[in-house]
Write a protein that holds these residues in place. Structure first.
Motif, PDB file in Angstrom:
ATOM      1  N   ALA A 199      13.392   3.237  12.355  1.00 41.50           N
ATOM      2  CA  ALA A 199      13.543   4.343  12.635  1.00 41.50           C
ATOM      3  C   ALA A 199      12.915   5.426  11.748  1.00 41.50           C
ATOM      4  O   ALA A 199      12.109   6.532  12.359  1.00 41.50           O
ATOM      5  N   ALA A 200      13.712   5.496  10.683  1.00 44.13           N
ATOM      6  CA  ALA A 200      13.210   6.372   9.144  1.00 44.13           C
ATOM      7  C   ALA A 200      12.118   6.578   9.024  1.00 44.13           C
ATOM      8  O   ALA A 200      11.513   7.478   9.020  1.00 44.13           O
ATOM      9  N   GLY A 201      11.570   5.044   8.793  1.00 38.92           N
ATOM     10  CA  GLY A 201      10.663   4.967   8.054  1.00 38.92           C
ATOM     11  C   GLY A 201       8.845   5.426   9.247  1.00 38.92           C
ATOM     12  O   GLY A 201       8.451   5.928   8.960  1.00 38.92           O
ATOM     13  N   ALA A 202       9.756   5.089  10.434  1.00 38.56           N
ATOM     14  CA  ALA A 202       8.688   5.777  11.232  1.00 38.56           C
ATOM     15  C   ALA A 202       8.490   7.402  11.621  1.00 38.56           C
ATOM     16  O   ALA A 202       7.468   7.628  11.680  1.00 38.56           O
ATOM     17  N   ALA A 203       9.501   7.706  11.099  1.00 38.78           N
ATOM     18  CA  ALA A 203       9.549   9.210  11.379  1.00 38.78           C
ATOM     19  C   ALA A 203       8.799   9.514   9.795  1.00 38.78           C
ATOM     20  O   ALA A 203       8.628  10.966  10.081  1.00 38.78           O
ATOM     21  N   MET A 204       9.231   9.080   8.788  1.00 33.13           N
ATOM     22  CA  MET A 204       8.432  10.090   7.929  1.00 33.13           C
ATOM     23  C   MET A 204       6.493   8.950   7.588  1.00 33.13           C
ATOM     24  O   MET A 204       6.537  10.038   7.153  1.00 33.13           O
TER      25      MET A 204
ATOM     26  N   TRP B 252      -0.799   5.476  16.659  1.00 28.68           N
ATOM     27  CA  TRP B 252       0.127   5.412  16.960  1.00 28.68           C
ATOM     28  C   TRP B 252       0.536   6.796  16.726  1.00 28.68           C
ATOM     29  O   TRP B 252       0.682   7.572  18.022  1.00 28.68           O
ATOM     30  N   PHE B 253       0.373   7.292  15.413  1.00 27.81           N
ATOM     31  CA  PHE B 253       0.512   8.795  15.379  1.00 27.81           C
ATOM     32  C   PHE B 253      -0.200   9.938  15.258  1.00 27.81           C
ATOM     33  O   PHE B 253      -0.056  11.105  15.178  1.00 27.81           O
ATOM     34  N   ASP B 254      -1.070   9.081  15.469  1.00 25.62           N
ATOM     35  CA  ASP B 254      -2.316  10.384  16.272  1.00 25.62           C
ATOM     36  C   ASP B 254      -2.206  10.372  17.800  1.00 25.62           C
ATOM     37  O   ASP B 254      -2.910  11.564  17.987  1.00 25.62           O
TER      38      ASP B 254
END
Length: 350
Positions: A152-157, A266-268
Motif C-alpha cells: 500500500a505504501a508503494g502504491a501511494a508513492m 490505473w493512477f491516471d
C-alpha cells in the motif's frame, strides 16, 4: 440516438467512412481492466466473435485484468461457451463477509479454472487464427513485498511519482507482455520499461490471475514462468485502458469499451489531462451510450463497489440484469453496420 457509440480515432474514421464497418479492417482487439464493468458488453463481445470476425481471420488480442480474462475466452477453441462460463463464474462470486485476499484469490482461481479447463489451455495458445497477449506488472521496491501495508505504501508513492510522468512508474513497476506466439506486435514497446516472454499452457492460469491481481485486493502471483523472480500484479497498473504505441501499427483495432475515453494507467484515472490520443488514431471503440448506462441497475455500470453496496443475491440479480440488457447493444451494433454514421463520434468529442 444509437445505444452504442462508435468512438473513432482519425485513421479509423477515414477507413470506416470509405469501407464501412467491415471486419477485414481490423487485426487487433483490446479489452481493458475495469472489474465487472464488462458485463453489459458480454453479449456484444460474443456476437462480434461469432458473427462479425470470421473464424479464419487472424486477430491479435491484448487485455489486462478482467480484459485479459475476456481475451483468453475469445481465443478459446469454443469462444462463445468459454466466454459464457467466464461470465457465469464472475457473476457467481459469493462472499458472506468482507473477504480476505486469500478468499478472493481462491474464488478467482476457481472461476478461471471453470472457464478454461486444463485440457484446453494448450489449444488456446496454439490457436491458428487467434493470438492471445496480456500484460502483468512486476512489483519492484516496496511493492515487491508480500506485506499488504508495505505494498500500500508503494502504491501511494507510485501515485505521487506518476503525477510527474508515467515513466516514473518504473521505480516500482515493470510491464511484462506475455504472449502466446513468438511474433507479437506488442513486443518492443518503449513508452515504459517493458519485457516480454511467451505464455505456457502450464502457466496460463497463473498469468491470468496475476493480470487481475489488484494490489491490496489480491496478493501478487509469485514467479511466473519465464519471467524474473518476484510478485506479479494487475496489468492495469501500467496499462489500465491500453494506451499502447503498438496500436499505431498494422490494421485497425476493435475496442469494446465501457467509456468513450481511455486512461493510460490505473493512477491516471483521476488525471483528466491524461487520456489516449495519438496511440488511438487507428482504434474504433464500441461504447454504451450514457442513455443506455442510465437504465442499468443503479443507473451505472457494474463495479467492485457493488460487493459492498448490495447483498450477494441483489448483486447477482443486478449483474444478470445488466447482461440481459446488453443484448440491446447487439441490435445497436447491427444498425451501426448498416449506417456507421448514426453512432460515430471522434475520439475526444464524446
Amino acid at each position: 440516438m444509437s445505444l452504442l457509440q462508435l468512438v473513432v480515432g482519425p485513421e479509423a474514421r477515414y477507413q470506416i467512412e470509405h469501407h464501412g464497418l467491415a471486419s477485414g479492417l481490423f487485426d487487433k482487439w483490446i479489452a481493458a481492466s475495469g472489474g465487472p464493468k464488462w458485463l453489459p458488453l458480454a453479449p456484444l463481445e460474443r456476437h462480434l466473435i461469432e458473427h462479425f470476425i470470421p473464424a479464419q481471420q487472424p486477430m491479435t488480442f491484448m487485455g489486462t485484468s478482467s480484459g485479459a480474462w475476456r481475451c483468453a475466452a475469445l481465443c478459446h477453441p469454443d469462444p462463445v461457451n468459454a466466454h459464457q462460463r467466464l461470465q457465469q463464474g464472475y457473476i457467481g462470486q459469493w462472499y458472506e463477509v468482507q473477504p480476505s485476499p486469500e478468499e478472493v484469490e481462491q474464488q478467482c482461481r476457481a472461476l478461471l479454472s471453470q472457464a478454461f479447463a486444463e485440457a484446453d489451455r494448450a489449444a488456446m495458445l496454439a490457436h491458428s487464427h487467434r493470438h492471445l497477449n496480456l500484460i502483468v506488472c512486476h512489483g519492484r521496491g516496496l511493492v515487491a513485498s508480500d506485506k499488504r501495508a508495505v505494498v500500500a505504501a508503494g502504491a501511494a508513492m507510485s501515485s505521487l511519482l506518476n503525477l510527474f510522468g508515467r515513466r516514473n512508474l518504473a521505480a516500482f513497476w515493470r510491464r511484462w507482455v506475455l504472449h502466446a506466439k513468438a511474433d507479437t506486435p506488442f513486443a518492443g514497446m518503449t513508452d515504459l520499461p517493458s519485457s516480454n516472454t511467451q505464455l505456457t499452457a502450464n502457466g496460463l492460469l497463473d498469468a491470468l490471475l496475476a493480470s487481475g491481481s489488484i494490489p491490496m485486493v489480491l496478493r501478487g502471483v509469485k514467479d511466473l514462468p519465464n519471467t524474473e523472480p518476484g510478485y506479479y500484479y494487475d496489468g492495469g497498473v501500467t496499462d489500465y485502458h491500453l494506451d499502447l504505441p503498438a496500436l499505431q501499427h498494422g490494421g485497425l483495432t476493435l475496442y469494446p469499451h465501457f467509456y468513450a475515453n481511455a486512461a493510460p494507467g490505473w493512477f491516471d484515472k483521476a488525471l483528466p489531462w491524461r487520456r489516449a490520443s495519438a496511440n488511438f488514431r487507428k482504434v474504433a471503440m464500441l461504447v454504451p451510450s450514457p442513455q443506455f448506462v442510465a437504465r442499468l441497475p443503479g443507473g451505472k455500470l457494474p463495479d467492485r463497489s457493488d460487493f459492498a453496496q448490495w447483498s450477494n443475491q441483489q448483486r447477482t440479480d443486478n449483474w444478470h440484469r445488466a447482461v440481459d440488457m446488453g443484448h440491446e447493444l447487439v441490435e445497436a451494433f447491427t444498425q451501426l453496420q448498416q449506417d456507421p454514421q448514426r453512432g460515430m463520434v471522434s475520439l475526444g468529442q464524446a
